[in-house]
Design an enzyme around this catalytic site. Structure first.
Site, mmCIF file in Angstrom:
data_model
loop_
_atom_site.group_PDB
_atom_site.id
_atom_site.type_symbol
_atom_site.label_atom_id
_atom_site.label_comp_id
_atom_site.label_asym_id
_atom_site.label_seq_id
_atom_site.Cartn_x
_atom_site.Cartn_y
_atom_site.Cartn_z
ATOM 1 N N HIS A 1 0.843 -1.205 0.000
ATOM 2 C CA HIS A 1 0.000 0.000 0.000
ATOM 3 C C HIS A 1 0.873 1.248 0.000
ATOM 4 C CE1 HIS A 1 -3.007 -2.792 1.646
ATOM 5 N NE2 HIS A 1 -3.925 -1.896 1.333
ATOM 6 N N ASN B 1 8.799 -4.000 2.822
ATOM 7 C CA ASN B 1 7.380 -3.759 3.098
ATOM 8 C C ASN B 1 7.022 -4.075 4.542
ATOM 9 O OD1 ASN B 1 4.681 -3.039 2.444
ATOM 10 N ND2 ASN B 1 4.170 -5.178 2.124
#
Length: 140
Positions: free
Chosen positions: A75, A107
């Site tokens: 995201h 991430n």
């Protein structure tokens, strides 16, 4: 490698706007973070990634692009910043808000720490605007 030229920015869900680079994914996103949206009962376990049908098919990231790729669907606007309402959290799962990210070491590590830093700043600010974008490195 030719320079990435984003299309005209467009507003997607209320909390983010983006520029899309043809064949690459999001070039940037802008998020308005408010304290009231950081808290609530929204649960990412109830959210699912989906393709952005508002984009031309030639510009769209697809679910299949990530399957078996070895990359996380990272995201750019974090789901955790939108716990105040399930619909807003769900909107962060649109693939035009997703960039391929290495999972371990980025991430789930460095990027997660950056997201926490932004959230900590937002808890102390009345309004916070965050511009985020990926770094695409050429294959050597």
């Amino acid at each position: 490698m030719a320079p990435v030229r984003p299309t005209n920015p467009r507003k997607i869900p209320r909390h983010l706007a983006l520029g899309v680079a043809a064949g690459v994914g999001p070039a940037w996103v802008v998020e308005h973070v408010r304290q009231d949206q950081l808290y609530g009962d929204a649960d990412r376990g109830n959210s699912f990634f989906y393709e952005d049908e508002g984009l031309d098919e030639r510009l769209r990231n697809r679910l299949a692009d990530f399957r078996g790729s070895g990359y996380d669907r990272g995201h750019l606007v974090p789901a955790a910043n939108h716990k105040g309402h399930q619909t807003k959290m769900d909107e962060t799962f649109v693939l035009s808000n997703v960039s391929p990210q290495v999972g371990d070491g980025f991430n789930r590590d460095a990027w997660a720490r950056f997201e926490k830093f932004v959230k900590d700043v937002a808890k102390k600010a009345d309004d916070l605007y965050v511009v985020t974008g990926p770094l695409y490195q050429p294959t050597l």
